[in-house]
Design an enzyme around this catalytic site. Structure first.
Site, PDB file in Angstrom:
ATOM      1  N   CYS A 102       0.822  -1.213   0.000  1.00  0.00           N
ATOM      2  CA  CYS A 102       0.000   0.000   0.000  1.00  0.00           C
ATOM      3  C   CYS A 102       0.859   1.266   0.000  1.00  0.00           C
ATOM      4  O   CYS A 102       0.384   2.338  -0.383  1.00  0.00           O
ATOM      5  CB  CYS A 102      -0.921   0.019   1.212  1.00  0.00           C
TER       6      CYS A 102
ATOM      7  N   ILE B 147      -7.456 -26.972   5.031  1.00  0.00           N
ATOM      8  CA  ILE B 147      -6.974 -25.942   4.110  1.00  0.00           C
ATOM      9  C   ILE B 147      -7.695 -24.629   4.419  1.00  0.00           C
ATOM     10  O   ILE B 147      -8.930 -24.570   4.413  1.00  0.00           O
ATOM     11  CB  ILE B 147      -7.186 -26.344   2.642  1.00  0.00           C
TER      12      ILE B 147
ATOM     13  N   ILE C 292     -12.442 -27.720   2.536  1.00  0.00           N
ATOM     14  CA  ILE C 292     -11.598 -28.823   3.004  1.00  0.00           C
ATOM     15  C   ILE C 292     -11.009 -28.435   4.358  1.00  0.00           C
ATOM     16  O   ILE C 292     -10.365 -27.383   4.486  1.00  0.00           O
ATOM     17  CB  ILE C 292     -10.493 -29.139   1.980  1.00  0.00           C
TER      18      ILE C 292
ATOM     19  N   LYS D  71     -22.414  19.596  18.073  1.00  0.00           N
ATOM     20  CA  LYS D  71     -23.174  18.545  17.404  1.00  0.00           C
ATOM     21  C   LYS D  71     -22.391  18.180  16.146  1.00  0.00           C
ATOM     22  O   LYS D  71     -22.508  18.828  15.115  1.00  0.00           O
ATOM     23  CB  LYS D  71     -24.574  19.021  17.039  1.00  0.00           C
TER      24      LYS D  71
END
Length: 445
Positions: A43, A272, A269, A428
């Site tokens: 990134c 896995i 599975i 607010k």
């Protein structure tokens, strides 16, 4: 001794291996990585181009040698080409020696990631690059320096497109961005992304909509509109394809090329597991909806969950994702979480828009911030949120995301206690006002 093989050694795979080693000092761990580098901050790569990341080394978290010191064995330039889930083996291709061999596991962790989609019109041009791994970054920076690049063409307007455009511009390179249709950066609503167009105008970025490259002629790109432009450097960012073809004969379930997982991080599975860009999971707040996330936080979180599962703690499970994300484009920040606009349309909802200053309006540096939330009519949950502004966007999206993950409704936002001081917010806050507006709107429904 229990043996764990990890396929892929970047964010998800490397983190899972490291966490598993901390939890279990005795288990045998091997990481196979198909490319040169492991455990790096992908990134951060665009910001190395622009200079905000000063040292290349700071992008690398671990090396094979450091892993070896932790008794984790890393094989780079080793690609898993097949998985035999019945025999618990993988086929490994060693690129260095051009040989193939078989290895066995008790548990397999899949973190194969994805590969950049290629555009046929430019794939054979020597000046064409994608930015996906550290080697790509090296090639791009070297190419810019050796050829004294002053102009570039950027194809695509997703995360990579925006971030690379910004950082090439910071480097003094004039960028032309090509978008194949009429809307850039589709993570955000079309009527909220005007700030991106403003930023491009302010920074001298040329944007061409409904335009693609037909072919490359030397240092020129011939466009679909017939125009011929200078293209000494072309960088594409048009999405990724999951690296899961090697699983086609494995009996591991795939859906649209992605690996579905359960709350334990398991595939169909039992021994896995999977994580990262190639995984399909579900939204935490709307579990019936699926999500693919190519972001770092989900990969690291799933790595922690899978490591604990393998270490024997079955209580730590995966609750799903919100897909919280944010992108910076010059002075502007854009963030969202939750369902796509298309998916939201399938659920009875109403929207609340609130625009006000990000801090007390009398502060000279107060700037507009815009929040839109999509609210479930039935539950009051925030299905999707979008926030746009120049400052304080990260704080608001994080509050909304955390509030939603913990089960809070839009109506509860009136009770969110902000850290109020004129340089930071209003008595607010915009978050609170969304709550008040939602209550008023719900009463009229």
């Amino acid at each position: 001794m229990t043996r764990v093989i990890v396929v892929g050694g970047v964010a998800g795979g490397a983190t899972a291996a490291s966490q598993l080693r901390r939890l279990n000092p005795d288990i045998e761990i091997v990481i196979y990585e198909r490319y040169r580098d492991i455990s790096y901050g992908s990134c951060g790569m665009p910001y190395y181009i622009g200079g905000d990341v000063e040292k290349w080394d700071s992008l690398t978290n671990m090396t094979p040698e450091k892993f070896r010191d932790r008794n984790i064995f890393v094989k780079t330039e080793h690609e898993i080409t097949a998985v035999n889930s019945k025999e618990n083996t993988v086929t490994v291709y060693d690129k260095n020696s051009d040989t193939e061999f078989t290895d066995s596991y008790d548990y397999l962790i899949l973190s194969p990631g994805g590969s950049p989609k290629k555009l046929p019109a430019v794939k054979d041009a020597a000046q064409t690059f994608s930015l996906h791994k550290l080697a790509d970054l090296d090639y791009i920076v070297e190419f810019i320096e050796e050829n004294n690049i002053k102009e570039a063409v950027l194809v695509g307007s997703g995360y990579i497109g925006l971030e690379v455009t910004e950082n090439l511009t910071k480097r003094g390179i004039k960028v032309t961005m090509l978008q194949h249709d009429e809307q850039i950066y589709k993570n955000i609503e079309a009527d909220m992304n005007g700030v991106l167009y403003e930023a491009m105008t302010e920074q001298g970025v040329t944007l061409k909509l409904n335009t693609e490259i037909d072919y490359v002629d030397g240092g020129k790109a011939v466009l679909s509109n017939g125009e011929k432009i200078d293209a000494p450097l072309i960088i594409t960012g048009v999405g990724i394809t999951p690296n899961t073809k090697f699983l086609n004969s494995s009996n591991i379930t795939l859906k649209d090329g992605l690996i579905p997982i359960n709350k334990n991080g398991q595939t169909n599975i039992d021994n896995i597991y999977a994580l990262g860009d190639a995984v399909m999971t579900h939204f935490q707040h709307v579990p019936e909806m699926t999500i693919q996330s190519v972001l770092a936080w989900p990969a690291h979180r799933l790595a922690h969950i899978i490591a604990n599962q393998l270490a024997g703690d079955r209580s730590i499970t995966h609750e799903g994702l919100l897909g919280t994300n944010i992108v910076k484009f010059f002075d502007y920040n854009i963030a969202t979480f939750g369902l796509s606009e298309k998916d939201v349309a399938e659920i009875p909802h109403f929207t609340v828009d609130q625009k006000q200053k990000n801090k007390s309006g009398y502060m000279k540096d107060a700037s507009p911030i815009h929040i839109r939330v999509y609210v479930s009519k039935d539950s009051g949950l925030i299905l999707r949120a979008a926030v746009v502004g120049t400052e304080g966007v990260d704080k608001r999206i994080d509050v909304l995301s955390a509030h939603t993950r913990l089960g809070g409704t839009v109506y509860d936002l009136i009770n969110i206690e902000v850290g109020y001081s004129p340089p930071f917010s209003s008595p607010k806050d915009v978050i609170n006002m969304v709550g008040y507006k939602a209550i008023e709107k719900a009463e009229d429904l």
